[in-house]
Design an enzyme around this catalytic site. Structure first.
Site, PDB file in Angstrom:
ATOM      1  CD  GLU A 135      -2.437   1.091   2.993  1.00 17.66           C
ATOM      2  OE1 GLU A 135      -2.034   0.255   3.482  1.00 17.66           O
ATOM      3  OE2 GLU A 135      -2.942   2.582   3.521  1.00 17.66           O
ATOM      4  CG  ASP A 173      -0.996   4.613   3.417  1.00 16.41           C
ATOM      5  OD1 ASP A 173      -2.171   4.251   2.526  1.00 16.41           O
ATOM      6  OD2 ASP A 173      -1.003   4.256   4.226  1.00 16.41           O
ATOM      7  CD  GLU A 191      -3.425   6.864   5.327  1.00 20.43           C
ATOM      8  OE1 GLU A 191      -4.024   6.369   6.015  1.00 20.43           O
ATOM      9  OE2 GLU A 191      -2.341   6.189   5.990  1.00 20.43           O
ATOM     10  CG  HIS A 223       1.901   1.090   4.479  1.00 23.66           C
ATOM     11  ND1 HIS A 223       1.602   0.531   6.048  1.00 23.66           N
ATOM     12  CD2 HIS A 223       1.258   2.189   4.556  1.00 23.66           C
ATOM     13  CE1 HIS A 223       0.940   2.007   6.866  1.00 23.66           C
ATOM     14  NE2 HIS A 223       1.030   2.617   5.504  1.00 23.66           N
TER      15      HIS A 223
END
Ligand SMILES: *[C@@H]1O[C@H](CO)[C@@H](O)[C@H](O)[C@H]1NC(C)=O
Ligand SMILES: *[C@@H]1O[C@H](CO)[C@@H](O)[C@H](O)[C@H]1NC(C)=O
Length: 457
Positions: free
Chosen positions: A229, A231, A234, A245
């Site tokens: 993932e 990001d 956020e 991640h």
């Protein structure tokens, strides 16, 4: 430190679980985005977005009996994972009426709470290439740019724009019992290996399902859905984090029980993904005046977010070596803030930044354990899907993003202070009533060569 839980209560429409239903026609909202080769040289793509399957009305394939009500499965239609996938259908979505989702041109607005006979909380959408396939992205040696309006996102909410290692068709080819696929938003995965999904790998997640104790719409099943993932964003109006991640296997894979690791399992680090990531949150990195209302990046008005994915050899074949961030507001390009933490230098994410940050914050380096930057790059090579969402956090109240976390840590201890929100903020029952009118807007998405999507155009 994060979770993805938001939810709807029995939308009023129909499709097949892993079957599809058509009591409501599934009409994907259109969303344009651009591909750029140089400043001012961009072409427009006519994309669409699709709502994730978990938010949809799930009912009997041949009728309108709920397969899932509140946070429990119907015992007759769903006695086990395989039978449930056969008996149940996902229906089309009334995007604006039920879910508060509206798209216009290049702009997508997600409302937080929508009341329409039932209450819907937040949403999660994916960018489609066509009605049956997600748009796939490889960001190596590329940059991703979008405008965001976080001015109506208070403490406890997370307006997130990120990429996940989902497969293009939502898993239909690999799992023939999955008849819904990308058209109905099936196939989600992330680095928490979410176990709240109703369908994974062509089967339901009924076995071992435990209804949530504090969320009327969700539960945790025996299976989770893992992948890498990225990001990109956020955030709320108080804090923001940029976080890769890694994962041992970049693309979607099903896990079982606590071996999934992540937010939904008792052993957070027991899985094959990196649930923590290597984050750059300016406040957490010591600059408490950079991002927020009336700060350097002023969250009371719209701004542009640029994220560059640089490789070691400056080509798309190289290894991911650095993730850089710029903001643009009122025509001014604002480089990301520099770290003010002793022992940690720079304003971008690199292997040395991550290693130094984990040491300074006394955090286990789970990012490195699962391959770090190179593994994140492998996920881009495999192809990632763009996710845009708005959620509140039933596990940690988004305190990992915008408050003092862990809440019993000393705010003066490096890495604990992440934003100015109170440790008592972000409780879902509070924000869903007090901040029901919250919303986020994502617009003007541009993807292209380094330095091609912003600045002088
Ligand atoms: C925070 O960032 C701004 C913009 O880069 C800079 O002017 C300011 O000096 C920084 N503050 C600290 C404490 O580093
Ligand atoms: C992009 O712009 C930055 C800042 O102006 C510059 O340092 C960098 O070399 C440029 N990169 C490329 C690939 O043009």
């Amino acid at each position: 430190m994060r979770s993805r839980f938001a939810f709807t209560l029995l939308p009023l429409t129909l499709v097949a679980g892993q079957q599809i239903a058509t009591l409501t026609a599934e009409v994907h909202p259109s969303l344009t985005w651009q591909t750029c080769t140089a400043p001012g040289s961009c072409t427009t793509n006519n994309g669409k977005v699709v709502l994730d399957a978990n938010w949809r009305w799930l009912h009997s394939t041949d009728g309108s009996t709920n397969c899932y009500t509140g946070n429990t499965w119907d015992a007759t239609l769903c006695p086990d994972d395989a039978t449930c996938a056969k008996n149940c259908a996902l229906d089309g979505a009334d995007y604006s009426g039920t879910y508060g989702i509206t798209a216009s041109g290049s702009s997508l607005k997600l409302n937080f709470v929508t009341q329409s006979g039932q209450k819907n909380v937040g949403s999660r959408l994916y960018l489609l290439a066509d009605d049956n396939n997600y748009q796939m992205f490889n960001m190596l040696n590329q940059e991703f740019t979008f405008d965001v309006d976080v001015s109506h996102l208070p403490c406890g909410l997370n307006g997130a724009l990120y990429m996940s290692g989902m497969v293009a068709d939502g898993g239909m080819a690999q799992f023939p019992t999955n008849k819904a696929g990308a058209k109905y938003g099936v196939g989600y995965c992330d680095s928490q290996c979410p176990r709240d999904l109703k369908f994974i790998n062509g089967q339901a997640n009924v076995d071992g399902w435990t209804p949530s104790s504090n969320n009327p719409n969700t539960g945790v099943g025996n299976h989770g859905s893992c992948c890498a993932e990225m990001d990109i964003w956020e955030a709320n109006s108080i804090s923001t984090a940029l976080t890769p991640h890694a994962a041992d296997t970049p693309q979607q894979t099903m896990c079982t029980g606590d071996a999934c690791g992540g937010t939904y399992s008792s052993s957070r680090y027991g899985g094959t993904t990196d649930p923590d990531g290597c984050d750059f949150n300016s406040y957490r990195m010591g600059n408490t005046t950079f991002y927020g209302p009336s700060m350097t990046v002023d969250t009371t008005s719209k701004f542009t977010v640029v994220t560059q994915f640089l490789t070691d050899d400056g080509t798309a074949k190289g290894t991911l070596s650095e993730i850089k961030r710029f903001y643009v507001q009122n025509g001014v390009v604002i480089p990301n803030s520099e770290s003010d933490i002793a022992g940690v230098t720079g304003n971008s994410i690199t292997t040395s930044f991550c290693d130094a940050q984990k040491t300074a914050f006394n955090d286990k380096n789970v990012f490195a354990d699962h391959g770090g930057m190179a593994a994140m790059g492998k996920a881009f090579e495999a192809g990632m899907v763009l996710v845009m969402s708005l959620w509140d956090d039933y596990y940690a109240h988004a305190l990992w993003l915008d408050s003092t976390y862990p809440t019993d840590g000393a705010a003066t201890s490096p890495g604990v202070a992440r934003g100015t929100c109170a440790t008592t903020s972000g409780v879902p029952s509070d924000v869903e009533s007090a901040d029901a009118a919250a919303y986020v807007v994502y617009e003007n998405i541009k993807v292209g060569a380094i330095n091609s999507t912003f600045g002088s155009a």
